[in-house]
Enzyme design. Structure first.
Site, PDB file in Angstrom:
ATOM      1  N   ALA A  14       6.650  -1.908   5.387  1.00 44.41           N
ATOM      2  CA  ALA A  14       7.425  -2.799   6.262  1.00 44.41           C
ATOM      3  C   ALA A  14       8.200  -2.076   7.357  1.00 44.41           C
ATOM      4  O   ALA A  14       8.775  -2.725   8.227  1.00 44.41           O
ATOM      5  CB  ALA A  14       8.396  -3.626   5.411  1.00 44.41           C
ATOM      6  N   ASP A  65       7.241   3.858  -3.273  1.00 44.93           N
ATOM      7  CA  ASP A  65       5.926   4.499  -3.146  1.00 44.93           C
ATOM      8  C   ASP A  65       4.946   3.607  -3.894  1.00 44.93           C
ATOM      9  O   ASP A  65       5.029   3.487  -5.123  1.00 44.93           O
ATOM     10  CB  ASP A  65       5.977   5.905  -3.760  1.00 44.93           C
ATOM     11  CG  ASP A  65       4.622   6.610  -3.715  1.00 44.93           C
ATOM     12  OD1 ASP A  65       3.620   5.978  -3.315  1.00 44.93           O
ATOM     13  OD2 ASP A  65       4.563   7.791  -4.102  1.00 44.93           O
ATOM     14  N   VAL A  66       4.041   2.951  -3.186  1.00 40.89           N
ATOM     15  CA  VAL A  66       3.112   2.033  -3.874  1.00 40.89           C
ATOM     16  C   VAL A  66       2.124   2.791  -4.763  1.00 40.89           C
ATOM     17  O   VAL A  66       1.369   2.176  -5.516  1.00 40.89           O
ATOM     18  CB  VAL A  66       2.354   1.093  -2.898  1.00 40.89           C
ATOM     19  CG1 VAL A  66       3.316   0.206  -2.135  1.00 40.89           C
ATOM     20  CG2 VAL A  66       1.428   1.860  -1.975  1.00 40.89           C
ATOM     21  N   ASN A  92       0.559  -4.480   2.101  1.00 38.50           N
ATOM     22  CA  ASN A  92       0.068  -4.037   3.412  1.00 38.50           C
ATOM     23  C   ASN A  92       0.109  -2.518   3.578  1.00 38.50           C
ATOM     24  O   ASN A  92      -0.592  -1.970   4.425  1.00 38.50           O
ATOM     25  CB  ASN A  92       0.925  -4.738   4.482  1.00 38.50           C
ATOM     26  CG  ASN A  92       0.819  -4.104   5.829  1.00 38.50           C
ATOM     27  OD1 ASN A  92      -0.189  -4.270   6.522  1.00 38.50           O
ATOM     28  ND2 ASN A  92       1.844  -3.344   6.224  1.00 38.50           N
ATOM     29  N   SER A 144      -9.550  -4.056   6.016  1.00 36.74           N
ATOM     30  CA  SER A 144      -9.889  -3.528   7.342  1.00 36.74           C
ATOM     31  C   SER A 144     -11.328  -3.937   7.639  1.00 36.74           C
ATOM     32  O   SER A 144     -12.128  -4.104   6.703  1.00 36.74           O
ATOM     33  CB  SER A 144      -9.778  -2.002   7.338  1.00 36.74           C
ATOM     34  OG  SER A 144     -10.346  -1.468   8.521  1.00 36.74           O
ATOM     35  N   TYR A 158     -11.616   5.654   2.592  1.00 39.61           N
ATOM     36  CA  TYR A 158     -10.878   4.525   3.192  1.00 39.61           C
ATOM     37  C   TYR A 158     -11.753   3.270   3.169  1.00 39.61           C
ATOM     38  O   TYR A 158     -11.317   2.187   2.762  1.00 39.61           O
ATOM     39  CB  TYR A 158     -10.487   4.898   4.625  1.00 39.61           C
ATOM     40  CG  TYR A 158      -9.728   3.831   5.385  1.00 39.61           C
ATOM     41  CD1 TYR A 158      -8.363   3.644   5.188  1.00 39.61           C
ATOM     42  CD2 TYR A 158     -10.377   3.023   6.333  1.00 39.61           C
ATOM     43  CE1 TYR A 158      -7.659   2.678   5.904  1.00 39.61           C
ATOM     44  CE2 TYR A 158      -9.674   2.067   7.053  1.00 39.61           C
ATOM     45  CZ  TYR A 158      -8.327   1.894   6.841  1.00 39.61           C
ATOM     46  OH  TYR A 158      -7.635   0.933   7.557  1.00 39.61           O
ATOM     47  N   ALA A 160     -14.285   2.625   1.255  1.00 42.75           N
ATOM     48  CA  ALA A 160     -14.485   2.175  -0.130  1.00 42.75           C
ATOM     49  C   ALA A 160     -13.252   1.424  -0.635  1.00 42.75           C
ATOM     50  O   ALA A 160     -13.370   0.378  -1.288  1.00 42.75           O
ATOM     51  CB  ALA A 160     -14.784   3.374  -1.027  1.00 42.75           C
ATOM     52  N   ALA A 161     -12.079   1.944  -0.316  1.00 46.58           N
ATOM     53  CA  ALA A 161     -10.852   1.285  -0.790  1.00 46.58           C
ATOM     54  C   ALA A 161     -10.667  -0.078  -0.123  1.00 46.58           C
ATOM     55  O   ALA A 161     -10.348  -1.072  -0.787  1.00 46.58           O
ATOM     56  CB  ALA A 161      -9.643   2.176  -0.501  1.00 46.58           C
ATOM     57  N   LYS A 162     -10.879  -0.132   1.195  1.00 45.21           N
ATOM     58  CA  LYS A 162     -10.675  -1.400   1.910  1.00 45.21           C
ATOM     59  C   LYS A 162     -11.758  -2.418   1.537  1.00 45.21           C
ATOM     60  O   LYS A 162     -11.508  -3.626   1.510  1.00 45.21           O
ATOM     61  CB  LYS A 162     -10.654  -1.159   3.422  1.00 45.21           C
ATOM     62  CG  LYS A 162      -9.460  -0.319   3.905  1.00 45.21           C
ATOM     63  CD  LYS A 162      -8.140  -1.004   3.629  1.00 45.21           C
ATOM     64  CE  LYS A 162      -6.974  -0.272   4.295  1.00 45.21           C
ATOM     65  NZ  LYS A 162      -5.670  -0.928   4.009  1.00 45.21           N
ATOM     66  N   ILE A 191      -5.745  -2.352  15.634  1.00 44.82           N
ATOM     67  CA  ILE A 191      -4.422  -2.904  15.937  1.00 44.82           C
ATOM     68  C   ILE A 191      -3.563  -1.736  16.424  1.00 44.82           C
ATOM     69  O   ILE A 191      -3.618  -0.640  15.844  1.00 44.82           O
ATOM     70  CB  ILE A 191      -3.783  -3.513  14.655  1.00 44.82           C
ATOM     71  CG1 ILE A 191      -4.766  -4.475  13.924  1.00 44.82           C
ATOM     72  CG2 ILE A 191      -2.474  -4.209  15.000  1.00 44.82           C
ATOM     73  CD1 ILE A 191      -5.166  -5.707  14.683  1.00 44.82           C
TER      74      ILE A 191
HETATM   75  P1  NAD Z   1       1.377   2.043   9.852  1.00 46.17           P
HETATM   76  O1  NAD Z   1       1.059   3.470   9.598  1.00 46.17           O
HETATM   77  O2  NAD Z   1       2.455   1.703  10.814  1.00 46.17           O
HETATM   78  O3  NAD Z   1       1.739   1.315   8.482  1.00 46.17           O
HETATM   79  C1  NAD Z   1       1.419   1.807   7.216  1.00 46.17           C
HETATM   80  C2  NAD Z   1       2.677   1.749   6.393  1.00 46.17           C
HETATM   81  O4  NAD Z   1       2.369   2.102   5.035  1.00 46.17           O
HETATM   82  C3  NAD Z   1       3.741   2.729   6.892  1.00 46.17           C
HETATM   83  O5  NAD Z   1       4.971   2.042   7.043  1.00 46.17           O
HETATM   84  C4  NAD Z   1       3.832   3.751   5.781  1.00 46.17           C
HETATM   85  O6  NAD Z   1       5.123   4.307   5.617  1.00 46.17           O
HETATM   86  C5  NAD Z   1       3.409   2.928   4.573  1.00 46.17           C
HETATM   87  N1  NAD Z   1       2.974   3.761   3.467  1.00 46.17           N
HETATM   88  C6  NAD Z   1       2.128   4.816   3.505  1.00 46.17           C
HETATM   89  N2  NAD Z   1       2.006   5.363   2.284  1.00 46.17           N
HETATM   90  C7  NAD Z   1       2.803   4.621   1.461  1.00 46.17           C
HETATM   91  C8  NAD Z   1       3.100   4.681   0.084  1.00 46.17           C
HETATM   92  N3  NAD Z   1       2.581   5.627  -0.718  1.00 46.17           N
HETATM   93  N4  NAD Z   1       3.964   3.770  -0.436  1.00 46.17           N
HETATM   94  C9  NAD Z   1       4.507   2.821   0.358  1.00 46.17           C
HETATM   95  N5  NAD Z   1       4.256   2.714   1.670  1.00 46.17           N
HETATM   96  C10 NAD Z   1       3.415   3.610   2.204  1.00 46.17           C
HETATM   97  O7  NAD Z   1       0.028   1.380  10.297  1.00 46.17           O
HETATM   98  P2  NAD Z   1      -0.462  -0.144  10.221  1.00 46.17           P
HETATM   99  O8  NAD Z   1      -1.636  -0.184  11.084  1.00 46.17           O
HETATM  100  O9  NAD Z   1       0.645  -1.097  10.423  1.00 46.17           O
HETATM  101  O10 NAD Z   1      -0.996  -0.230   8.730  1.00 46.17           O
HETATM  102  C11 NAD Z   1      -0.756  -1.348   7.881  1.00 46.17           C
HETATM  103  C12 NAD Z   1      -2.024  -1.639   7.108  1.00 46.17           C
HETATM  104  O11 NAD Z   1      -3.018  -2.091   8.011  1.00 46.17           O
HETATM  105  C13 NAD Z   1      -2.634  -0.438   6.387  1.00 46.17           C
HETATM  106  O12 NAD Z   1      -3.058  -0.839   5.102  1.00 46.17           O
HETATM  107  C14 NAD Z   1      -3.810  -0.082   7.266  1.00 46.17           C
HETATM  108  O13 NAD Z   1      -4.821   0.595   6.567  1.00 46.17           O
HETATM  109  C15 NAD Z   1      -4.240  -1.455   7.717  1.00 46.17           C
HETATM  110  N6  NAD Z   1      -5.100  -1.514   8.893  1.00 46.17           N
HETATM  111  C16 NAD Z   1      -4.673  -1.029  10.103  1.00 46.17           C
HETATM  112  C17 NAD Z   1      -5.508  -1.131  11.205  1.00 46.17           C
HETATM  113  C18 NAD Z   1      -5.095  -0.617  12.548  1.00 46.17           C
HETATM  114  O14 NAD Z   1      -5.950  -0.527  13.456  1.00 46.17           O
HETATM  115  N7  NAD Z   1      -3.836  -0.263  12.766  1.00 46.17           N
HETATM  116  C19 NAD Z   1      -6.761  -1.733  11.077  1.00 46.17           C
HETATM  117  C20 NAD Z   1      -7.164  -2.218   9.841  1.00 46.17           C
HETATM  118  C21 NAD Z   1      -6.324  -2.111   8.754  1.00 46.17           C
END
Ligand code: NAD
Length: 257
Positions: A14, A65-66, A92, A144, A158, A160-162, A191
């Site tokens: 968040a 920490d998730v 997220n 994703s 990545y 595989a996880a998504k 994004i």
């Molecule tokens: P971002 O890096 O701003 O957000 C990711 C957040 O996850 C960060 O706030 C980070 O501190 C947090 N995080 C990382 N490891 C963590 C942990 N162990 N415990 C708790 N929090 C943790 O980038 P975003 O793009 O906002 O990413 C949000 C989600 O969207 C992610 O799951 C990402 O894979 C997914 N996503 C992003 C895109 C893109 O193009 N930005 C596309 C598809 C999916």
């Protein structure tokens, strides 16, 4: 339509990007939030709390920490402790790592799965008891297009996880459908966030800028685009939608460019 008045949401990741926008958009839709922020990253949660409060709602920040079950259980307990209820989870938080498969060792594989896949399940599992008791819940994950439809190069773990998130939402959806709980994911395209603009593990700022020309709508996504989809999935009106993954990519995966 799509109001979240007096709902309580847990949102992970968040402090930045999609998660931060979600907290603010949810607040404008009427929801209070418990905001999970990760101390390992250099993101400040205070501006996100302030944005929620500026929208007239309450937010509580919890260091999480998730990758740690105890942390996630504490996060969910904070929702009940602070607000007395939990209606919505947006799982997220996630990481992306650019690693060729020849260098992708077990530890690297496990770490990413811990966060991007098991981290989602930990959040959902912890939220189930209060949601089952209430007979209402909205569980939402961030997948994703890399995993749901395509793959980014050198991101096998990545992807595989998504992709696993699609199976997770399908599996859990049918288990809890009769208890008023829906389980869905959103699979975003590119994004503009700290993740996609990371030059080491993703496109970098310039790469993201150039990518826009390959998106049929003519731009990359903004965090608010994803937050809007989450708002729909979290709403009362989405009660008949479960087990699904919404592709949200400006038409990228259905185009031939
Ligand atoms: P971002 O890096 O701003 O957000 C990711 C957040 O996850 C960060 O706030 C980070 O501190 C947090 N995080 C990382 N490891 C963590 C942990 N162990 N415990 C708790 N929090 C943790 O980038 P975003 O793009 O906002 O990413 C949000 C989600 O969207 C992610 O799951 C990402 O894979 C997914 N996503 C992003 C895109 C893109 O193009 N930005 C596309 C598809 C999916």
């Amino acid at each position: 339509m799509f109001r979240l008045d007096d709902r309580v949401a847990v949102i992970t990741g968040a402090a930045s990007g999609i998660g931060a926008a979600t907290a603010e958009v949810f607040a404008r839709a009427g929801a209070d939030s418990v905001l999970a922020w990760y101390p390992g990253d250099d993101h400040d949660i205070a501006p996100v709390v302030a944005a929620v409060e500026a929208a007239g709602r309450r937010a509580v920040a919890v260091e999480t920490d998730v990758g740690q079950t105890e942390d996630v259980d504490r996060l969910v307990a904070a929702a009940i402790g602070e607000f007395g209820r939990l209606d919505i989870v947006v799982a997220n938080a996630g990481i992306a790592r650019d690693v060729p498969s020849t260098e992708l060792d077990d530890d690297e594989w496990r770490r990413l799965m811990e966060i991007d896949l098991l981290g989602v399940f930990r959040c959902f599992r912890a939220a189930l008891p209060p949601m089952i008791e209430a007979g209402w819940g909205r569980l939402i994950a961030t997948s994703s297009i890399s995993g749901a439809v395509i793959s980014w190069p050198r991101h096998v773990h990545y992807t595989a996880a998504k992709g696993g998130v699609l199976g997770l939402v399908r599996g859990l959806a049918i288990e809890v459908a009769h208890q008023g709980i829906t389980v869905n994911a959103v699979a975003p395209g590119v994004i503009v966030t700290p993740q996609s603009t990371d030059p080491v593990h993703s496109f970098g700022a310039e790469g993201v800028h150039d990518f826009a020309s390959r998106v049929p709508v003519g731009r990359n996504g903004q965090p608010e685009d994803v937050a809007a989809a989450f708002t729909y999935l979290a709403s009362e009106e989405a009660a008949f939608m479960t087990g699904q993954t919404l592709i949200l990519d400006g038409g990228y995966t259905v185009s031939h460019v």
